[in-house]
Design a protein around this motif. Structure first.
Motif, PDB file in Angstrom:
ATOM      1  N   THR A  35      27.887  48.372  54.724  1.00 48.26           N
ATOM      2  CA  THR A  35      28.276  49.445  55.646  1.00 48.26           C
ATOM      3  C   THR A  35      29.161  50.491  54.973  1.00 48.26           C
ATOM      4  OG1 THR A  35      30.069  48.020  56.410  1.00 48.26           O
ATOM      5  CG2 THR A  35      28.077  48.090  57.758  1.00 48.26           C
ATOM      6  N   GLY A  36      28.889  50.745  53.688  1.00 46.57           N
ATOM      7  CA  GLY A  36      29.529  51.889  53.058  1.00 46.57           C
ATOM      8  C   GLY A  36      30.858  51.642  52.370  1.00 46.57           C
ATOM      9  N   HIS A  37      31.157  50.401  52.020  1.00 51.11           N
ATOM     10  CA  HIS A  37      32.382  50.145  51.266  1.00 51.11           C
ATOM     11  C   HIS A  37      32.035  49.582  49.888  1.00 51.11           C
ATOM     12  CE1 HIS A  37      33.334  49.567  55.579  1.00 51.11           C
ATOM     13  NE2 HIS A  37      34.369  50.325  55.262  1.00 51.11           N
ATOM     14  N   LEU A  38      32.872  49.919  48.917  1.00 50.27           N
ATOM     15  CA  LEU A  38      32.746  49.250  47.618  1.00 50.27           C
ATOM     16  C   LEU A  38      33.617  47.993  47.695  1.00 50.27           C
ATOM     17  CD1 LEU A  38      31.638  49.349  44.710  1.00 50.27           C
ATOM     18  CD2 LEU A  38      33.724  50.541  44.047  1.00 50.27           C
ATOM     19  N   VAL A  39      32.974  46.839  47.565  1.00 52.67           N
ATOM     20  CA  VAL A  39      33.701  45.575  47.703  1.00 52.67           C
ATOM     21  C   VAL A  39      33.753  44.878  46.344  1.00 52.67           C
ATOM     22  CG1 VAL A  39      33.774  43.325  48.850  1.00 52.67           C
ATOM     23  CG2 VAL A  39      32.944  45.342  50.090  1.00 52.67           C
ATOM     24  N   LEU A  40      34.961  44.505  45.929  1.00 52.40           N
ATOM     25  CA  LEU A  40      35.128  43.767  44.677  1.00 52.40           C
ATOM     26  C   LEU A  40      35.707  42.404  45.001  1.00 52.40           C
ATOM     27  CD1 LEU A  40      35.801  46.957  44.033  1.00 52.40           C
ATOM     28  CD2 LEU A  40      36.393  46.042  41.815  1.00 52.40           C
TER      29      LEU A  40
ATOM     30  N   ILE B 145      24.379  43.643  46.067  1.00 51.87           N
ATOM     31  CA  ILE B 145      24.990  43.295  44.772  1.00 51.87           C
ATOM     32  C   ILE B 145      24.575  44.286  43.676  1.00 51.87           C
ATOM     33  CG2 ILE B 145      23.143  41.667  44.094  1.00 51.87           C
ATOM     34  CD1 ILE B 145      26.754  40.860  43.428  1.00 51.87           C
ATOM     35  N   ASP B 146      25.563  44.833  42.970  1.00 50.17           N
ATOM     36  CA  ASP B 146      25.277  45.799  41.907  1.00 50.17           C
ATOM     37  C   ASP B 146      25.614  45.260  40.526  1.00 50.17           C
ATOM     38  OD1 ASP B 146      24.312  47.906  43.455  1.00 50.17           O
ATOM     39  OD2 ASP B 146      26.350  48.479  44.022  1.00 50.17           O
ATOM     40  N   LEU B 147      26.624  44.413  40.483  1.00 47.27           N
ATOM     41  CA  LEU B 147      27.123  44.001  39.176  1.00 47.27           C
ATOM     42  C   LEU B 147      27.799  42.644  39.279  1.00 47.27           C
ATOM     43  CD1 LEU B 147      27.665  45.391  36.276  1.00 47.27           C
ATOM     44  CD2 LEU B 147      29.989  45.653  37.113  1.00 47.27           C
ATOM     45  N   ILE B 148      27.508  41.790  38.308  1.00 47.27           N
ATOM     46  CA  ILE B 148      28.225  40.523  38.228  1.00 47.27           C
ATOM     47  C   ILE B 148      28.805  40.392  36.821  1.00 47.27           C
ATOM     48  CG2 ILE B 148      28.154  38.041  38.600  1.00 47.27           C
ATOM     49  CD1 ILE B 148      25.473  38.461  40.043  1.00 47.27           C
TER      50      ILE B 148
ATOM     51  N   GLU C 281      30.365  38.185  30.201  1.00 41.81           N
ATOM     52  CA  GLU C 281      28.946  38.315  30.492  1.00 41.81           C
ATOM     53  C   GLU C 281      28.865  39.418  31.548  1.00 41.81           C
ATOM     54  OE1 GLU C 281      27.358  34.855  32.419  1.00 41.81           O
ATOM     55  OE2 GLU C 281      25.295  35.564  32.333  1.00 41.81           O
ATOM     56  N   VAL C 282      28.012  40.395  31.326  1.00 38.15           N
ATOM     57  CA  VAL C 282      27.910  41.486  32.298  1.00 38.15           C
ATOM     58  C   VAL C 282      26.448  41.643  32.678  1.00 38.15           C
ATOM     59  CG1 VAL C 282      28.359  43.925  32.765  1.00 38.15           C
ATOM     60  CG2 VAL C 282      29.865  42.666  31.224  1.00 38.15           C
ATOM     61  N   LEU C 283      26.197  41.591  33.971  1.00 40.49           N
ATOM     62  CA  LEU C 283      24.833  41.677  34.477  1.00 40.49           C
ATOM     63  C   LEU C 283      24.764  42.749  35.554  1.00 40.49           C
ATOM     64  CD1 LEU C 283      21.936  40.559  34.889  1.00 40.49           C
ATOM     65  CD2 LEU C 283      22.914  38.809  36.371  1.00 40.49           C
ATOM     66  N   ALA C 284      24.077  43.853  35.240  1.00 37.37           N
ATOM     67  CA  ALA C 284      23.892  44.906  36.235  1.00 37.37           C
ATOM     68  C   ALA C 284      22.559  44.642  36.932  1.00 37.37           C
ATOM     69  CB  ALA C 284      23.898  46.270  35.559  1.00 37.37           C
TER      70      ALA C 284
ATOM     71  N   ILE D 136      30.605  44.103  43.839  1.00 39.32           N
ATOM     72  CA  ILE D 136      30.833  43.783  42.430  1.00 39.32           C
ATOM     73  C   ILE D 136      31.594  42.468  42.369  1.00 39.32           C
ATOM     74  CG2 ILE D 136      32.090  44.472  40.341  1.00 39.32           C
ATOM     75  CD1 ILE D 136      31.469  47.369  41.049  1.00 39.32           C
ATOM     76  N   LEU D 137      31.041  41.499  41.649  1.00 34.75           N
ATOM     77  CA  LEU D 137      31.681  40.184  41.601  1.00 34.75           C
ATOM     78  C   LEU D 137      32.109  39.826  40.186  1.00 34.75           C
ATOM     79  CD1 LEU D 137      29.332  38.036  43.879  1.00 34.75           C
ATOM     80  CD2 LEU D 137      31.627  38.876  44.427  1.00 34.75           C
ATOM     81  N   VAL D 138      33.260  39.172  40.092  1.00 33.61           N
ATOM     82  CA  VAL D 138      33.693  38.606  38.813  1.00 33.61           C
ATOM     83  C   VAL D 138      33.713  37.097  38.993  1.00 33.61           C
ATOM     84  CG1 VAL D 138      35.434  38.586  37.009  1.00 33.61           C
ATOM     85  CG2 VAL D 138      35.189  40.607  38.454  1.00 33.61           C
ATOM     86  N   SER D 139      32.908  36.384  38.202  1.00 28.95           N
ATOM     87  CA  SER D 139      32.869  34.940  38.370  1.00 28.95           C
ATOM     88  C   SER D 139      33.404  34.245  37.133  1.00 28.95           C
ATOM     89  CB  SER D 139      31.441  34.483  38.672  1.00 28.95           C
ATOM     90  OG  SER D 139      30.627  34.685  37.539  1.00 28.95           O
ATOM     91  N   GLY D 140      33.730  32.985  37.311  1.00 29.60           N
ATOM     92  CA  GLY D 140      34.291  32.202  36.208  1.00 29.60           C
ATOM     93  C   GLY D 140      35.148  31.109  36.800  1.00 29.60           C
ATOM     94  N   PRO D 141      35.477  30.092  36.001  1.00 31.06           N
ATOM     95  CA  PRO D 141      36.332  29.029  36.527  1.00 31.06           C
ATOM     96  C   PRO D 141      37.783  29.495  36.676  1.00 31.06           C
ATOM     97  CG  PRO D 141      35.712  28.574  34.241  1.00 31.06           C
ATOM     98  CD  PRO D 141      35.038  29.848  34.628  1.00 31.06           C
ATOM     99  N   THR D 142      38.617  28.665  37.285  1.00 30.19           N
ATOM    100  CA  THR D 142      40.041  28.978  37.406  1.00 30.19           C
ATOM    101  C   THR D 142      40.627  29.185  36.010  1.00 30.19           C
ATOM    102  OG1 THR D 142      40.038  27.475  39.266  1.00 30.19           O
ATOM    103  CG2 THR D 142      42.187  28.135  38.444  1.00 30.19           C
TER     104      THR D 142
END
Ligand SMILES: [Zn+2]
Length: 565
Positions: free
Chosen positions: A402-407, A436-439, A503-506, A312-318
């Protein structure tokens, strides 16, 4: 009316302890005793403030609920000093000495009545108040100690007068000045404190709601000692004046809570410029339901957080509030059945029961290295502060596989451009698409000032000049929107505080297949059901009166979908 469920005489009214607070909240059914036991904290040794801060940061209750529980316990109304701050002249009708001794402030006054907010309700207060307001009927209400304390700020002289007072005392001058500045910053909810030295003086500024504001001026002759004091408490080198230095401060507040801060010192023409970022404070009340998500966005994010693995990624500028969103998610995930480990630079918030690691290049703790060793420690959920390079990106993707939820957060303009950018960084498309599941992408936007907000009719034809496709969401010719007129509370800007537009994109299964073939095809395969654009989220906030149209188009580019009629 609910009756108090504890006998008042059980509690020495002079002081409500941490254990009393916990008992009250449990008896009022705001928290389960099991949840308290899970915390494994000995509340019998804690004062009210400390216990309060533990309960809030453990995310078991919000400050509003604690206020609610306490006021129910006393069978009093809850006076919300935060949303309805009383005015200074009114508050000053009770002297500071009396107010601070009895923990009470004047909340409001009418012809016949006076409303007193107190964190220490007691019959004994009545004759004292009667002396000050002999002709009025007294209405007591409850307010949390922290909001009573914040209101005491209204008694304070301006910054320069207080600093002169401290200097005239001649003892402990420098530590007291630093303390005064820190307490001011916390009370005003500043995120940063700036000390800017010039030839003759040093300017102190706070960043509040994202905007820098002048707070006051210090005489230059004190500054070297202040710099030294700050270096001592942040364990930096006193003899270094020409190189930049970074450190951290753990500050014990007057209320006996700790606040973590990060300090950065850089030489400028007229001395050493210091910027201190306040970190810990904002963890309170943070959860996904409190960051301004629409119902649809909340559901999309929440559903994906339930996945046992994936990315799961959160994107955006600083400065777009990415970290806040990530932490809100993490706080919602904290429970006794999962291990959460983070690697961050810097650690911006402290979260109970989360193992947090600070990147330290000097000690060779990099994102990539730490991430490799974290994976060996059997975590369920991993938070990577930021994906900055190919190595970190690859390990993050592999951990998700490999089986982890990574944010994590990623520096990209929007959700849609995030995957192509990761691909350009060298991550294999099939690895990306399968993990990738969600941005989420976001920007901060100013909110309309609640004190001077008014409703205004707007012509959709006018809006069309800026946004040709506006009819797609506003089919009528006129809409009602809210604007701030400008008042003292908002510095005549019409805006106060900020929230985020999202903005949410699944990424659905169908999309994953297409992405594995061509990662850059993402724009064309978006499923509207699983997608919210930032602009639409913003329009929704305009409709709800959270912000206004001008602010939205200032912050968010009008998307292609709305660029044509
Ligand atoms: Zn205003």
């Amino acid at each position: 009316m609910k009756k108090p469920s504890l006998e008042k005489k059980e509690i020495e009214l002079k002081e409500i302890t941490g254990l009393d607070l916990v008992n009250i909240i449990v008896k009022q059914n705001y928290i389960e005793q099991d949840d308290i036991d899970d915390l494994q904290v000995d509340f019998s040794s804690k004062g009210f403030d400390e216990a309060y801060s533990i309960l809030i940061t453990s995310n078991l209750v919000t400050s509003d609920l604690v206020g609610q529980a306490m006021s129910e316990f006393y069978s009093l109304n809850l006076f919300d000093l935060k949303s309805f701050p009383p005015n200074k002249d009114l508050v000053k009708k009770i002297s500071y000495d009396i107010a601070s001794q009895y923990k009470m402030v004047v909340f409001a006054e009418s012809k016949m009545e006076v409303f007193i907010a107190t964190s220490n309700p007691d019959e004994k207060l009545i004759p004292i108040i009667k002396e000050i307001f002999p002709d009025k009927e007294i209405k007591l209400g409850y307010a949390l100690p922290e909001s009573i304390e914040d209101t005491f700020l209204l008694y304070k002289n301006n910054f320069s007068d207080r600093i002169s007072d401290i200097m005239s005392k001649g003892e402990q001058v420098v530590p007291d000045i630093v303390k005064e500045i820190f307490e001011d910053a916390l009370a005003q909810k500043a995120s940063d404190i700036h000390f800017e030295p010039f030839a003759e003086e040093v300017v102190i500024r706070f960043r509040i709601d994202g905007v820098l504001q002048d707070i006051g001026i210090l005489p230059k002759n004190f500054y070297e000692n202040i710099v030294n004091r700050l270096k001592v408490i942040s364990k930096l080198r006193l003899d270094e004046h020409f190189e930049t230095q970074d450190g951290s401060i753990r500050y014990l507040t007057k209320k006996n809570t700790t606040v973590d801060m990060r300090i950065s010192i850089a030489p400028v023409m007229d001395g050493e410029k210091i910027v201190i970022r306040v970190l810990f404070r904002y963890v309170n009340d943070l959860g996904l339901d409190s960051i301004g998500l629409s119902d649809k966005a909340f559901k999309l994010i929440n559903d994906n957080l339930k996945n046992p693995f994936g990315l799961i990624l959160v994107s955006g500028p600083t400065g777009s509030g990415k970290t806040t969103t990530l932490y809100a998610a993490i706080r919602d995930l904290v429970n006794s059945r999962v291990n959460i480990t983070t690697i961050e630079d810097p650690v911006e918030y402290r979260v109970d029961r989360v193992n947090q690691i600070q990147v330290n290049e000097q000690k060779n703790i990099t994102f990539a290295k730490a991430l490799r060793s974290i994976v060996r420690q059997d975590p369920d959920i991993i938070l990577v502060g930021e994906i900055r390079d190919n190595e970190t990106a690859e390990i993050a993707v592999n951990s998700a596989l490999t089986g982890h939820l990574v944010l994590s957060t990623f520096h990209a303009n929007d959700a849609v451009s995030t995957l192509p950018r990761l691909y350009d960084m060298g991550v294999e498309p099939f690895l990306l698409s399968s993990t990738i599941d969600l941005i989420i992408s976001q920007r901060l936007i100013r909110t309309t000032c609640p004190h001077c907000k008014y409703s205004q009719e707007m012509s959709v034809v006018d809006l069309k000049k800026v946004v040709p496709g506006i009819f797609k969401v506003f089919p009528k010719t006129k809409i009602n929107v809210f604007k701030g007129k400008g008042c003292k509370e908002c510095g005549f800007t019409g805006y106060k505080g900020r929230t985020a537009v999202f903005e949410v994109l699944a990424i659905t299964h169908d999309m994953k297949d297409a992405l594995a073939d061509n990662i850059k095809s993402i724009q064309t395969i978006i499923n509207e059901e699983e997608y919210i654009s930032m602009f639409e989220d913003g329009l929704d906030k305009v409709k709800k009166g959270v912000t206004d149209f001008e602010e939205l188009v200032r912050v968010v580019k009008v998307p292609e979908k709305f660029a044509k009629e």
